[in-house]
Structures are given as structure tokens and as C-alpha cells.
Write a protein that holds these residues in place. Sequence first.
Motif, PDB file in Angstrom:
ATOM      1  N   GLY A  24      38.123  16.057  59.593  1.00  0.00           N
ATOM      2  CA  GLY A  24      36.834  16.141  58.931  1.00  0.00           C
ATOM      3  C   GLY A  24      35.677  16.232  59.905  1.00  0.00           C
ATOM      4  O   GLY A  24      35.856  16.522  61.094  1.00  0.00           O
ATOM      5  N   THR A  25      34.487  15.973  59.400  1.00  0.00           N
ATOM      6  CA  THR A  25      33.252  16.112  60.157  1.00  0.00           C
ATOM      7  C   THR A  25      32.759  14.744  60.612  1.00  0.00           C
ATOM      8  O   THR A  25      32.750  13.792  59.837  1.00  0.00           O
ATOM      9  N   HIS A  26      32.357  14.660  61.869  1.00  0.00           N
ATOM     10  CA  HIS A  26      31.888  13.416  62.469  1.00  0.00           C
ATOM     11  C   HIS A  26      30.545  13.670  63.146  1.00  0.00           C
ATOM     12  O   HIS A  26      30.175  14.814  63.427  1.00  0.00           O
ATOM     13  N   SER A  27      29.859  12.575  63.433  1.00  0.00           N
ATOM     14  CA  SER A  27      28.613  12.713  64.178  1.00  0.00           C
ATOM     15  C   SER A  27      28.391  11.492  65.049  1.00  0.00           C
ATOM     16  O   SER A  27      28.886  10.400  64.757  1.00  0.00           O
ATOM     17  N   LEU A  28      27.687  11.687  66.137  1.00  0.00           N
ATOM     18  CA  LEU A  28      27.202  10.601  66.965  1.00  0.00           C
ATOM     19  C   LEU A  28      25.789  10.943  67.396  1.00  0.00           C
ATOM     20  O   LEU A  28      25.436  12.120  67.488  1.00  0.00           O
ATOM     21  N   THR A  29      24.991   9.926  67.613  1.00  0.00           N
ATOM     22  CA  THR A  29      23.596  10.145  67.961  1.00  0.00           C
ATOM     23  C   THR A  29      23.374   9.719  69.401  1.00  0.00           C
ATOM     24  O   THR A  29      23.721   8.603  69.796  1.00  0.00           O
ATOM     25  N   ILE A  30      22.805  10.637  70.168  1.00  0.00           N
ATOM     26  CA  ILE A  30      22.601  10.437  71.601  1.00  0.00           C
ATOM     27  C   ILE A  30      21.121  10.653  71.892  1.00  0.00           C
ATOM     28  O   ILE A  30      20.607  11.754  71.740  1.00  0.00           O
ATOM     29  N   GLY A  31      20.439   9.583  72.277  1.00  0.00           N
ATOM     30  CA  GLY A  31      19.020   9.704  72.572  1.00  0.00           C
ATOM     31  C   GLY A  31      18.205  10.234  71.411  1.00  0.00           C
ATOM     32  O   GLY A  31      17.233  10.970  71.612  1.00  0.00           O
ATOM     33  N   GLY A  32      18.607   9.895  70.191  1.00  0.00           N
ATOM     34  CA  GLY A  32      17.882  10.338  69.010  1.00  0.00           C
ATOM     35  C   GLY A  32      18.271  11.709  68.502  1.00  0.00           C
ATOM     36  O   GLY A  32      17.722  12.174  67.493  1.00  0.00           O
ATOM     37  N   THR A  34      21.381  14.181  67.101  1.00  0.00           N
ATOM     38  CA  THR A  34      22.694  14.081  66.473  1.00  0.00           C
ATOM     39  C   THR A  34      23.623  15.185  66.962  1.00  0.00           C
ATOM     40  O   THR A  34      23.272  16.374  66.904  1.00  0.00           O
ATOM     41  N   GLN A  35      24.786  14.794  67.444  1.00  0.00           N
ATOM     42  CA  GLN A  35      25.844  15.724  67.842  1.00  0.00           C
ATOM     43  C   GLN A  35      26.956  15.632  66.801  1.00  0.00           C
ATOM     44  O   GLN A  35      27.564  14.583  66.616  1.00  0.00           O
ATOM     45  N   ARG A  36      27.208  16.725  66.100  1.00  0.00           N
ATOM     46  CA  ARG A  36      28.282  16.774  65.110  1.00  0.00           C
ATOM     47  C   ARG A  36      29.490  17.491  65.694  1.00  0.00           C
ATOM     48  O   ARG A  36      29.357  18.346  66.574  1.00  0.00           O
ATOM     49  N   TYR A  37      30.664  17.130  65.183  1.00  0.00           N
ATOM     50  CA  TYR A  37      31.887  17.846  65.538  1.00  0.00           C
ATOM     51  C   TYR A  37      32.860  17.780  64.378  1.00  0.00           C
ATOM     52  O   TYR A  37      32.738  16.944  63.478  1.00  0.00           O
ATOM     53  N   HIS A  38      33.848  18.679  64.402  1.00  0.00           N
ATOM     54  CA  HIS A  38      34.745  18.874  63.273  1.00  0.00           C
ATOM     55  C   HIS A  38      36.186  18.853  63.783  1.00  0.00           C
ATOM     56  O   HIS A  38      36.528  19.587  64.724  1.00  0.00           O
ATOM     57  N   HIS A  68      49.423  23.082  66.423  1.00  0.00           N
ATOM     58  CA  HIS A  68      49.975  22.454  67.627  1.00  0.00           C
ATOM     59  C   HIS A  68      49.034  21.437  68.259  1.00  0.00           C
ATOM     60  O   HIS A  68      49.476  20.555  68.993  1.00  0.00           O
ATOM     61  N   LEU A  69      47.734  21.607  68.039  1.00  0.00           N
ATOM     62  CA  LEU A  69      46.730  20.832  68.760  1.00  0.00           C
ATOM     63  C   LEU A  69      45.754  20.196  67.787  1.00  0.00           C
ATOM     64  O   LEU A  69      45.509  20.728  66.694  1.00  0.00           O
ATOM     65  N   THR A  70      45.196  19.071  68.194  1.00  0.00           N
ATOM     66  CA  THR A  70      44.055  18.515  67.478  1.00  0.00           C
ATOM     67  C   THR A  70      42.819  19.237  67.996  1.00  0.00           C
ATOM     68  O   THR A  70      42.358  18.987  69.105  1.00  0.00           O
ATOM     69  N   MET A  71      42.301  20.153  67.190  1.00  0.00           N
ATOM     70  CA  MET A  71      41.142  20.943  67.592  1.00  0.00           C
ATOM     71  C   MET A  71      39.865  20.203  67.198  1.00  0.00           C
ATOM     72  O   MET A  71      39.664  19.846  66.039  1.00  0.00           O
ATOM     73  N   VAL A  72      39.026  19.976  68.180  1.00  0.00           N
ATOM     74  CA  VAL A  72      37.730  19.328  67.969  1.00  0.00           C
ATOM     75  C   VAL A  72      36.661  20.387  68.201  1.00  0.00           C
ATOM     76  O   VAL A  72      36.371  20.761  69.336  1.00  0.00           O
ATOM     77  N   TYR A  73      36.110  20.908  67.123  1.00  0.00           N
ATOM     78  CA  TYR A  73      35.133  21.983  67.205  1.00  0.00           C
ATOM     79  C   TYR A  73      33.729  21.380  67.325  1.00  0.00           C
ATOM     80  O   TYR A  73      33.253  20.687  66.422  1.00  0.00           O
ATOM     81  N   VAL A  74      33.086  21.668  68.428  1.00  0.00           N
ATOM     82  CA  VAL A  74      31.737  21.155  68.670  1.00  0.00           C
ATOM     83  C   VAL A  74      30.730  21.974  67.865  1.00  0.00           C
ATOM     84  O   VAL A  74      30.804  23.203  67.815  1.00  0.00           O
ATOM     85  N   GLU A  75      29.814  21.275  67.231  1.00  0.00           N
ATOM     86  CA  GLU A  75      28.660  21.920  66.612  1.00  0.00           C
ATOM     87  C   GLU A  75      27.498  21.722  67.579  1.00  0.00           C
ATOM     88  O   GLU A  75      26.872  20.654  67.597  1.00  0.00           O
ATOM     89  N   ALA A  82      19.015  18.219  62.425  1.00  0.00           N
ATOM     90  CA  ALA A  82      19.012  16.883  63.021  1.00  0.00           C
ATOM     91  C   ALA A  82      19.402  16.892  64.492  1.00  0.00           C
ATOM     92  O   ALA A  82      19.251  15.885  65.179  1.00  0.00           O
ATOM     93  N   SER A  83      19.917  18.020  64.964  1.00  0.00           N
ATOM     94  CA  SER A  83      20.391  18.079  66.345  1.00  0.00           C
ATOM     95  C   SER A  83      19.419  18.793  67.269  1.00  0.00           C
ATOM     96  O   SER A  83      19.761  19.086  68.410  1.00  0.00           O
ATOM     97  N   ARG A  84      18.241  19.084  66.800  1.00  0.00           N
ATOM     98  CA  ARG A  84      17.301  19.858  67.613  1.00  0.00           C
ATOM     99  C   ARG A  84      16.526  18.965  68.579  1.00  0.00           C
ATOM    100  O   ARG A  84      16.123  17.857  68.251  1.00  0.00           O
TER     101      ARG A  84
END
Length: 312
Positions: A24-32, A34-38, A68-75, A82-84
Motif C-alpha cells: 500500500g501507500t505510506h508516508s513520512l514527513t521530513i523537515g515539514g 511529506t515523502q510518500r512511497y508505494h 520476485h521483489l518487494t518494489m518500493v516506488y518512490v513518489e 504536501a511534498s512541495r
Amino acid sequence: MSVTANTPEASPSSRALPGPLSPGTHSLTIGGVTQRYHVHGTGPVCVAHPGGPGILWDYLRMPLLEEHLTMVYVEPIGTGAASRLPSHPHGYTRDRYSRFLEHLINRLGVPKVYLLGHSHGAFVAAHHAVHRAERLAGVVLYEGAPVTGLEHGAEAGRLVEKFAAEHANHPGLAEVLAAFGAMSDLSSDEETTAVARGVLPSYFADYWGDEERWAPFRDAVRAVFISGLDENLSPDTVDDRTALKALGIPALVVVGRHDVICGVRWSEELHDLIPDARLVVLEHSGHFGHLEEPERFDRAVFDFVSETGAGA
């Protein structure tokens, strides 16, 4: 730079398997910001950084690799409201993308990951592999180059001219060339999306030969205007030729034979620069080998991971 905890967004699969690598979709906030990934798939972890800069991530989905792999797609930062950055559309340098990648990779909680970068993402991946390789088991440079600037632009111009000569009588050629001509004057998300769709026929080995298949992909491409300048409005130029000679992790270089933007010349140079690098040329692909030759692309990446995976 502050970092808040990774938070999966609600979905049945993520609720069933909580954690930073749950589907699914996840997010973490770095210095205000938001970095999302899938997350999709299962197996060794491969973090995939898309191109552009500013192309939305979903074009890079690789269903065969997800088997075969756990693919972590960076947004990538900048592609969502929110990521600007405060300096948007400026300031999205390779080093800033790499620092956000470092936080994301650390958050995943596995000893080592593979990093795959496509197009502009390959420039980001190369920078990360040179400067922040501690958590990398290997890097895949997919449709990249060791330099940007005049030399890179001249080679792309030559290949676009070759494409134009080969399709001189096609009624769609004028639209493609007009889109290339508009690249230097972009200033909005709408213009960037229009140009990305406009040039797309030249990015495939044979778009017009199978337009029914590729037209829906073209229509679905979305993009955000990212200037390519840093906060001081200076170009974020690339010349990795010296640094890549000292790269100390396994590397796979993948390129389509018919790519007009980051053509075979550059992947051959990457292969020659990086110690013990592997090179795979997809003979029937342009810029999107994971779509044009998915089985060959899948095999190349999976073999690379399988044969270098002791540290993954």
C-alpha cells in the motif's frame, strides 16, 4: 532535519500487515515535507525512483518484478501538494532527492536494499550510490547517463533528428517536434503534462506501429513542473564521470536500443566507467523497456539481484 514516523495509509492489505513495508501507500514527513512511497510485491527490497523530474510515479509500475521483489516506488517530493518545497518549483536537486531517499531507506528497516532509478531517477540513483551507498546492495541505472548539459543535449538532438528522418511522412511527427520545441518554455503543470505526452511517441521503439496499445499509457502520463534549478536558480548539472570510477557496489546498466533521450552511447559509457558493471541493451525498446520488453527487463534485474544478493 526532523523526521516523523512512517504511517501507512488505510487499505485492507496494509491493515493486515502493518509496518513500513506493508503493501500500500505510506508516508513520512521530513523537515515539514511529506515523502510518500508505494509498496507492492514480495522478496528482496528494491526502491525505484521515477524520472522527470516531475513525472508522477505510477508509470514505473513493474508487475513482473513484483513477483520476485518487494518494489518500493518512490513518489518524489514536489509531485504532490504536501511534498512541495517552500522554493517550489525550484530546489529539487539530486542531492535533496538523495537525502530524502536516505531517510526513506532507513525507515524501511532492512539491512540492504537495491536502488533502481529510471531516466532522471537514474541520475539520482547514481548520486546516491556515490555518496550514500551504506544501505545499498546494488544499483540499477535504467536509461541514465553520466553527464547532462550541452554534450548530453547534442546527443539527444542527434537522436531526435534521426527519429524525425525515419518518420518524416507520419502525420504525428509535427506534434512530437513541436513538443520538443516547447520544452524550454515550460512554466506550469499543465504545460509539462502536455509536453510529456507530446514527445512520447519518440520515446518508444515503435509507438505508431502499436498505437492502440500505447495510446492509453500516453493519455495517463501526468507531470508537475519542476524547474531543474536549485534554490539560487542555478542549474543542477551532472558530471559523474570521475566519481563513478570509484563506485564500490554492484551496478546494472539497462538501456533501450532506440532511446532518444538517454541513448546507448551513455549506457555504454556508464558501463565502462563503473568497475565490474553489467550492461543490458534491450534491442526492441526505447525509453520504457519495462513496458516494451517486460520479460527481458524482469530477467535482467532479477538475475542481477539473485547473483549479488548476499547482502540484501
